[in-house]
Design a protein around this motif. Structure first.
Motif, PDB file in Angstrom:
ATOM      1  N   HIS A 178       0.533  -1.244  -0.136  1.00 44.57           N
ATOM      2  CA  HIS A 178      -0.228   0.023   0.102  1.00 44.57           C
ATOM      3  C   HIS A 178       0.378   1.478  -0.121  1.00 44.57           C
ATOM      4  O   HIS A 178       0.656   2.356  -0.542  1.00 44.57           O
ATOM      5  N   ASP A 192      -5.530   3.203  -1.868  1.00 43.64           N
ATOM      6  CA  ASP A 192      -5.979   3.458  -1.728  1.00 43.64           C
ATOM      7  C   ASP A 192      -6.700   4.600  -1.676  1.00 43.64           C
ATOM      8  O   ASP A 192      -5.959   5.111  -2.769  1.00 43.64           O
ATOM      9  N   VAL A 218     -14.266   5.583  -2.604  1.00 42.82           N
ATOM     10  CA  VAL A 218     -14.371   4.726  -0.592  1.00 42.82           C
ATOM     11  C   VAL A 218     -16.288   4.276  -0.200  1.00 42.82           C
ATOM     12  O   VAL A 218     -16.679   5.794   0.207  1.00 42.82           O
ATOM     13  N   LEU A 234     -12.843   4.696   8.979  1.00 44.73           N
ATOM     14  CA  LEU A 234     -13.132   4.901   7.693  1.00 44.73           C
ATOM     15  C   LEU A 234     -15.102   5.143   6.789  1.00 44.73           C
ATOM     16  O   LEU A 234     -14.401   5.445   5.772  1.00 44.73           O
ATOM     17  N   HIS A 260     -17.539  -1.231   2.460  1.00 43.45           N
ATOM     18  CA  HIS A 260     -17.232  -2.489   3.953  1.00 43.45           C
ATOM     19  C   HIS A 260     -18.693  -3.066   4.438  1.00 43.45           C
ATOM     20  O   HIS A 260     -18.069  -4.353   5.026  1.00 43.45           O
ATOM     21  N   GLN A 275      -7.645   8.338   4.378  1.00 46.81           N
ATOM     22  CA  GLN A 275      -8.107   7.219   3.650  1.00 46.81           C
ATOM     23  C   GLN A 275      -7.128   6.180   4.095  1.00 46.81           C
ATOM     24  O   GLN A 275      -6.970   4.949   4.358  1.00 46.81           O
ATOM     25  N   SER A 333      -9.873  -0.250   2.022  1.00 49.31           N
ATOM     26  CA  SER A 333     -10.780  -0.265   3.438  1.00 49.31           C
ATOM     27  C   SER A 333     -11.723  -0.892   3.589  1.00 49.31           C
ATOM     28  O   SER A 333     -12.374  -1.650   4.338  1.00 49.31           O
ATOM     29  N   ALA A 352      -6.730   3.125   6.764  1.00 48.11           N
ATOM     30  CA  ALA A 352      -6.517   2.116   6.591  1.00 48.11           C
ATOM     31  C   ALA A 352      -5.427   1.060   7.010  1.00 48.11           C
ATOM     32  O   ALA A 352      -5.767  -0.367   6.973  1.00 48.11           O
ATOM     33  N   THR A 353      -3.643   2.002   6.529  1.00 52.97           N
ATOM     34  CA  THR A 353      -2.329   0.922   6.576  1.00 52.97           C
ATOM     35  C   THR A 353      -2.931   1.077   8.635  1.00 52.97           C
ATOM     36  O   THR A 353      -1.862  -0.434   8.384  1.00 52.97           O
ATOM     37  N   SER A 390     -12.607  -8.074   0.250  1.00 50.54           N
ATOM     38  CA  SER A 390     -12.678  -6.913  -0.755  1.00 50.54           C
ATOM     39  C   SER A 390     -12.774  -7.054  -2.437  1.00 50.54           C
ATOM     40  O   SER A 390     -13.204  -6.125  -2.633  1.00 50.54           O
ATOM     41  N   VAL A 436      -9.943  -4.531   4.771  1.00 53.39           N
ATOM     42  CA  VAL A 436      -9.695  -3.931   6.682  1.00 53.39           C
ATOM     43  C   VAL A 436     -11.324  -4.288   6.571  1.00 53.39           C
ATOM     44  O   VAL A 436     -11.162  -5.006   8.057  1.00 53.39           O
TER      45      VAL A 436
END
Length: 314
Positions: free
Chosen positions: A113, A161, A275, A260, A280, A166, A219, A170-171, A198, A222
């Motif tokens: 990333h 990303d 995003v 997020l 999500h 973001q 994201s 996310a990282t 994802s 995640v």
């Protein structure tokens, strides 16, 4: 007088006769020592037999005081914190031996990333791109799927990303909750959940949201890990056996998820939500389902492990 002496002899019986033969005095307060050959020795004579050494009990006492284990404090520390377990991970269960492996893939993905984000920025600063060339090659999903048949796009979207905020959130989530998820689930289960959740989120956005042609799967992945850890805690009844660990991890996921989710609520390109909270939600459900149906291991009771080891020695 004869009757009295006979009464005393009959009281002692055979033992009195044996004492007479051996020349041993049997006073009430005197106990005759025993010779190595099993015969009684003279109580008045010094014994030539060295007293037997008492068995060493220090190790046993140490074992009892440490809960049945004579291992050193360093060994106990290694058991509490396995290889690769970081201080910022949630506390481990004191009752169950939660499986763990040293996280590697989470750190490699975090570096990927960082590489994609910095590469796009470097190309923009040097005038070799518009700041999103690498991003578009990995994240432009809708048109690439419908018109180009590029089915790798939904899978590569997990590496991108959108925007500095973001990217940072996310990282950080990947380095904390993500690394802990890999430690608990194992590397291959972690990678499977990360990529597949994802992809599911990106495809859901591409299928439902007509205004969005880009998919930021970083994201989404995640949130897939969040779902996997939630299922992991549920199937192991972790709120009962490890409440402090569940509370700590839940606060982490709540903080990252809220950030997020807030970013996803902001339009990024006109009416587009690059995003997306839809992505999500789908990713979270996918990750939870994958963990529940075989992706997450079960706890093993430490008491059960000790019992099995004892039975094996017997």
């Amino acid at each position: 007088a004869d009757d009295g002496s006979r009464g005393e002899t009959s009281e002692d019986g055979t033992l009195s006769a044996l004492d007479t033969v051996l020349g041993v005095s049997r006073d009430d307060d005197e106990v005759a020592p025993v010779r190595p050959d099993g015969l009684f020795a003279d109580a008045s004579a010094p014994s030539s037999v060295a007293p037997a050494e008492a068995p060493a009990t220090d190790g046993l006492a140490d074992s009892v005081s440490t809960g049945g284990s004579s291992s050193s404090a360093s060994d106990e520390t290694e058991d509490d914190f396995p290889a690769g377990w970081q201080p910022w991970f949630a506390p481990r269960s004191p009752v169950y031996d939660a499986p763990s492996s040293a996280p590697i893939a989470a750190y490699v993905l975090a570096l990927a990333h960082v590489f994609v984000f910095i590469t796009d920025y470097a190309l923009y600063r040097t005038g070799h791109g518009n700041g999103g060339d690498v991003f578009l090659r990995l994240a432009q999903v809708d048109d690439a799927l419908v018109f180009g048949g590029q089915w790798l796009r939904p899978w590569t979207a997990c590496l991108v990303d959108y925007g500095l905020a973001q990217f940072v959130v996310a990282t950080l989530a990947l380095l904390t909750v993500g690394a802990e998820t890999e430690a608990m689930l194992g590397t291959w289960s972690f990678l499977t959940v990360y990529v597949c959740s994802s992809t599911a989120g990106v495809l859901a956005v591409a299928a439902v949201d007509a205004n969005t042609s880009l998919g930021v799967g970083g994201s989404d992945a995640v949130f897939g890990l969040f779902g996997a850890m939630a299922a992991f805690s549920a199937i192991n009844a972790e709120p009962e056996w490890n409440p402090s660990g569940v509370a700590y991890r839940s606060l982490q996921m709540l903080a990252f998820g809220s950030a997020l989710g807030w970013i996803a609520g902001l339009p990024t390109l006109g009416a587009e939500h690059v995003v997306s909270n839809l992505g999500h939600s789908v990713a979270f459900t996918t990750g939870a389902a994958m963990a529940y149906f075989g992706g997450a291991p079960l706890f093993v009771s430490r008491d059960l492990l000790d019992k099995k080891k004892t039975e094996g020695r017997d």
